[in-house]
Design an enzyme around this catalytic site. Structure first.
Site, short mmCIF file in Angstrom:
data_model
loop_
_atom_site.label_atom_id
_atom_site.label_comp_id
_atom_site.label_asym_id
_atom_site.label_seq_id
_atom_site.Cartn_x
_atom_site.Cartn_y
_atom_site.Cartn_z
N HIS A 21 0.80 -0.94 -0.24
CA HIS A 21 -0.20 0.21 0.28
C HIS A 21 0.96 1.36 0.06
O HIS A 21 0.95 2.17 -0.40
CB HIS A 21 -0.97 -0.22 1.33
CG HIS A 21 -1.76 1.12 1.19
ND1 HIS A 21 -2.82 1.13 0.97
CD2 HIS A 21 -1.69 2.09 1.65
CE1 HIS A 21 -3.75 1.73 1.17
NE2 HIS A 21 -2.89 2.93 1.64
N GLU A 22 1.59 0.87 0.87
CA GLU A 22 2.32 2.12 1.06
C GLU A 22 3.33 2.85 -0.32
O GLU A 22 3.46 3.59 -0.55
CB GLU A 22 3.02 2.62 2.60
CG GLU A 22 2.48 2.62 3.81
CD GLU A 22 1.63 3.46 3.62
OE1 GLU A 22 2.09 4.98 3.57
OE2 GLU A 22 0.78 3.38 4.64
N HIS A 25 1.56 4.58 -2.76
CA HIS A 25 1.70 5.63 -2.71
C HIS A 25 2.94 6.67 -2.83
O HIS A 25 3.23 7.07 -3.91
CB HIS A 25 1.62 6.52 -1.18
CG HIS A 25 0.05 6.46 -0.79
ND1 HIS A 25 -1.03 6.67 -1.61
CD2 HIS A 25 0.21 5.60 0.63
CE1 HIS A 25 -1.72 6.84 -0.49
NE2 HIS A 25 -1.54 5.90 -0.12
#
Length: 453
Positions: A21-22, A25
């Site tokens: 997920h990170e 980003h």
């Protein structure tokens, strides 16, 4: 050992999901010209840290229960003049939308890849062939009989029990009827059966639609093991132990799991005689189920988790072999199906069609992680895929402090031509934080009070 395994699988699953997920980003931020100051997996004291050539600090911290990507942002203040062109806040709204969206999209991509890996090795399913139909149940009254195969629900095909269960879940809270098409046993004929429903399972905790209809899959139970005993429960006080195999209850052999559950439920406060196989030794143990409230009804509970062993009839099991491209298409479809399923579930929670008692928190996630890990690699990968979809969907919810909340602010900016004021954003973050804490408290409370059998 059981606890250590559960913690291991939980941390592996969460670590993978948070990292992906990170990284979503981080990767898009870099490509949009934003300077990333820190990429952290976990919270608390750093265990490992290093910097790359772009001066981004990478951190692995002691508590692997989350993570974050810290970008240069003029709103934080103290940004060097030379860094201002690389600040998140300096980028166009569409670039900011891309950066924020990348986290949830990375979770969906992980799910697609995980399912693809599973389907590449082939797919095994079980046809929805009816085993037993409970006397007096809705299914019996509608005309269901043992040996029928459920072909479709409301015109939508049901090739497996999993597909059938997902379709039935969509009817929770509804009033009307469920339309089934069934194939008659040993015949090419089909029949249409309707089951009337009214506010169906709206107040149920952990609803199992098939069980509520009174339908049991065709399944050959070979043994019923006790996987876990709740401390200070009726089972614990009576001397039952994890690993015991229950062979009889009140002198009757156990042919189906639901019969065992029903025997416990209807004998609250009364002695139930268990015939137990412990290792090579047979023993008899008397248990008095405790009274518990389940959906407004007082029923018996002994405090165990069951681990049935058995198999489906060979005629019910089917195998599908996939190539690289068919496996990819199947993984896309599976990810889309689960995404829709989770969105509908959230919608039913918000409208009251699904009881908030069904919200699950970290304890349930850890339990399922451990169970899936012990069940085998494919099961664990499937669990990670489904949890990744849940994380992606949840992060897209329009709640400030979540990615979805940021996206709402950005879309407002697109419409009105200027950013949402800092004061409005801060107020929204406070409300969003309270909402998240409230949801977490409810989910954790449900975890702690969710009954063992």
């Amino acid at each position: 050992m059981h606890l250590l395994e559960t913690l291991f699988y939980t941390f592996v699953a969460l670590g993978v999901l948070v990292t992906i997920h990170e990284f979503g980003h981080f990767w898009v931020a870099r490509r949009c010209g934003v300077k990333v100051e820190r990429f952290s997996i976990g919270f608390g004291t750093p265990i490992v840290r290093w910097r790359d050539k772009f001066d981004t600090e990478f951190v692995i911290a002691v508590l692997p229960l989350g993570g974050y990507v810290k970008m240069v942002d003029a709103r934080d203040g103290n940004v060097a003049d030379e860094d201002l062109p690389y600040a998140f806040s300096s980028k166009s709204v569409w670039r900011r939308i891309a950066i924020v969206s990348a986290g949830p999209l990375a979770n969906f991509a992980l799910a697609i890849v995980a399912f693809w890996m599973i389907f590449l090795s082939g797919e095994v399913g079980v046809k929805p062939i009816v085993g037993d139909v409970e006397l007096g149940s809705d299914a019996q009254q509608a005309g269901f009989e043992s040996g029928m195969t459920i072909v479709s629900v409301a015109g939508r095909p049901t090739p497996s029990w999993g597909d059938l269960s997902k379709l039935l879940f969509g009817y929770i809270g509804d009033t009307g009827s469920i339309s089934f098409q069934v194939a008659l046993p040993d015949s090419s004929l089909t029949a249409d059966l309707d089951v009337p429903i009214e506010r169906w399972l709206r107040e149920a905790t952990d609803p199992i639609p098939l069980r509520e209809l009174g339908i049991t899959p065709a399944y050959e139970l070979q043994a019923l093991d006790l996987a876990m005993i709740e401390p200070d429960s009726a089972a614990d006080r009576a001397g039952l132990m994890a690993g015991d195999t229950v062979t009889q209850v009140n002198g009757e052999p156990i042919e189906r799991v639901d019969i065992f559950i029903e025997e416990i439920s209807r004998n609250a406060g009364q002695t139930v005689v268990f015939q137990i196989l412990r290792g090579e030794a047979q023993t008899t143990i008397e248990v008095i189920p405790d009274f518990v409230d389940r959906n407004g009804e007082q029923v018996g509970q002994i405090g165990v988790q069951l681990a049935p062993r058995g198999k489906y009839p060979d005629a019910a099991v089917f195998h599908i072999q996939h190539g690289v491209f068919s496996a990819m298409k199947r993984s896309w479809d599976e990810t889309a199906d689960y995404s829709v399923f989770i969105v509908k579930s959230l919608g039913k929670l918000l409208t009251g069609d699904l009881s908030p008692k069904n919200l699950s928190g970290p304890i349930t996630i850890a339990k399922v992680a451990g169970d899936s890990g012990r069940a085998g690699f494919d099961n664990f990968i499937r669990f990670v895929a489904i949890l990744s979809i849940m994380l992606g969907v949840m992060n897209l919810m329009p709640i400030p402090v979540l990615d979805g909340g940021h996206l709402v602010y950005f879309m407002v900016e697109v419409v009105k031509g200027s950013p949402v004021s800092d004061s409005a954003q801060i107020a929204g973050y406070k409300v969003g934080f309270v909402m998240l804490v409230g949801l977490m408290l409810v989910a954790t409370f449900n975890d702690l009070t969710r009954a063992f059998l």
